[in-house]
Design a protein around this motif. Sequence first.
Motif, PDB file in Angstrom:
ATOM      1  N   ASP A  26       0.890  -1.180  -0.067  1.00  0.00           N
ATOM      2  CA  ASP A  26       0.084   0.062  -0.152  1.00  0.00           C
ATOM      3  C   ASP A  26       0.890   1.181   0.046  1.00  0.00           C
ATOM      4  O   ASP A  26       1.373   1.496   0.859  1.00  0.00           O
ATOM      5  CB  ASP A  26      -0.941  -0.023   1.167  1.00  0.00           C
ATOM      6  CG  ASP A  26      -1.930   1.275   1.220  1.00  0.00           C
ATOM      7  OD1 ASP A  26      -1.664   2.173   0.348  1.00  0.00           O
ATOM      8  OD2 ASP A  26      -2.515   1.360   2.214  1.00  0.00           O
ATOM      9  N   ARG A  28       0.289   4.218   0.038  1.00  0.00           N
ATOM     10  CA  ARG A  28       0.013   5.217   1.070  1.00  0.00           C
ATOM     11  C   ARG A  28       0.671   4.843   2.656  1.00  0.00           C
ATOM     12  O   ARG A  28       0.901   5.894   3.410  1.00  0.00           O
ATOM     13  CB  ARG A  28      -1.309   5.261   1.634  1.00  0.00           C
ATOM     14  CG  ARG A  28      -2.348   5.704   0.327  1.00  0.00           C
ATOM     15  CD  ARG A  28      -3.819   5.579   0.288  1.00  0.00           C
ATOM     16  NE  ARG A  28      -4.467   6.198  -0.667  1.00  0.00           N
ATOM     17  CZ  ARG A  28      -4.576   5.369  -1.858  1.00  0.00           C
ATOM     18  NH1 ARG A  28      -4.167   4.223  -1.926  1.00  0.00           N
ATOM     19  NH2 ARG A  28      -5.240   6.113  -2.776  1.00  0.00           N
ATOM     20  N   TYR A  47      -1.983   9.147  -5.859  1.00  0.00           N
ATOM     21  CA  TYR A  47      -2.292   7.598  -5.849  1.00  0.00           C
ATOM     22  C   TYR A  47      -3.355   7.323  -6.975  1.00  0.00           C
ATOM     23  O   TYR A  47      -4.175   8.019  -6.952  1.00  0.00           O
ATOM     24  CB  TYR A  47      -2.805   7.220  -4.387  1.00  0.00           C
ATOM     25  CG  TYR A  47      -1.843   7.435  -3.326  1.00  0.00           C
ATOM     26  CD1 TYR A  47      -0.520   6.866  -3.022  1.00  0.00           C
ATOM     27  CD2 TYR A  47      -1.739   8.660  -2.522  1.00  0.00           C
ATOM     28  CE1 TYR A  47       0.390   6.977  -2.069  1.00  0.00           C
ATOM     29  CE2 TYR A  47      -0.855   9.068  -1.459  1.00  0.00           C
ATOM     30  CZ  TYR A  47       0.083   8.414  -1.331  1.00  0.00           C
ATOM     31  OH  TYR A  47       0.927   8.475  -0.275  1.00  0.00           O
ATOM     32  N   SER A  48      -3.022   6.113  -7.473  1.00  0.00           N
ATOM     33  CA  SER A  48      -4.193   5.648  -8.481  1.00  0.00           C
ATOM     34  C   SER A  48      -3.980   4.214  -8.640  1.00  0.00           C
ATOM     35  O   SER A  48      -3.411   3.690  -7.893  1.00  0.00           O
ATOM     36  CB  SER A  48      -3.844   6.551  -9.933  1.00  0.00           C
ATOM     37  OG  SER A  48      -2.694   6.100 -10.415  1.00  0.00           O
ATOM     38  N   GLU A  51      -6.290  -0.097  -4.798  1.00  0.00           N
ATOM     39  CA  GLU A  51      -6.111   0.364  -3.373  1.00  0.00           C
ATOM     40  C   GLU A  51      -4.657  -0.050  -2.764  1.00  0.00           C
ATOM     41  O   GLU A  51      -3.770   0.727  -2.289  1.00  0.00           O
ATOM     42  CB  GLU A  51      -7.257   0.113  -2.466  1.00  0.00           C
ATOM     43  CG  GLU A  51      -7.101   0.666  -1.155  1.00  0.00           C
ATOM     44  CD  GLU A  51      -7.562   2.382  -1.047  1.00  0.00           C
ATOM     45  OE1 GLU A  51      -7.109   2.861  -0.241  1.00  0.00           O
ATOM     46  OE2 GLU A  51      -8.283   2.799  -2.122  1.00  0.00           O
ATOM     47  N   SER A  52      -4.351  -1.311  -3.086  1.00  0.00           N
ATOM     48  CA  SER A  52      -3.194  -1.830  -2.783  1.00  0.00           C
ATOM     49  C   SER A  52      -2.913  -3.171  -3.432  1.00  0.00           C
ATOM     50  O   SER A  52      -3.830  -3.509  -4.396  1.00  0.00           O
ATOM     51  CB  SER A  52      -3.167  -2.298  -1.056  1.00  0.00           C
ATOM     52  OG  SER A  52      -3.933  -3.309  -1.012  1.00  0.00           O
ATOM     53  N   ALA A  56      -1.773  -1.109  -7.745  1.00  0.00           N
ATOM     54  CA  ALA A  56      -1.527   0.096  -7.123  1.00  0.00           C
ATOM     55  C   ALA A  56      -0.608   0.713  -7.823  1.00  0.00           C
ATOM     56  O   ALA A  56       0.707   0.479  -8.190  1.00  0.00           O
ATOM     57  CB  ALA A  56      -1.157  -0.150  -5.535  1.00  0.00           C
TER      58      ALA A  56
END
Length: 154
Positions: A26, A28, A47-48, A51-52, A56
Amino acid sequence: MADTFTFTRSTVVDAQPAAILPYLIDFRQWVHWSPWEGVDPDLHREYSGAESGVGAEYAWSGNKKAGRGAMEITRVDAPREVEVRLDFEKPMKATNTVTFELVPQGEATRVTWVMVGKQTLFSRVGGLFGFFDKMLGKDFEKGLAQLKAVSESR
């Protein structure tokens, strides 16, 4: 001389692979451990994609130290390995493959961070003078120490 370079660092984390994996798949979560997060307080992040995990994507743009580029998670072999395509745009163009290998060692995990890329004139000269080992080595070691700290605090 080889057409590619390989750069590797590793550490042992007192946590199981499943506790470390979320910090790798992830983008993030990379703000908690990446050695490059603090080089530009005004870093622009985007971020695009997924999600993970596979698909990702993360793009960044910042000052001269941060540069500009993008990453995409291209393979996850949970909980043992994560592969990332790393595209640098600035300060120089390059495409590298980054792999994180998670190998259990009893209650701990050996985390190995590997970067492979096309050998260029810059990387050949830098390798001869130990530039990569000094610059990139410190960054990889700092990142692994921070990954160890956040993973062990879970």
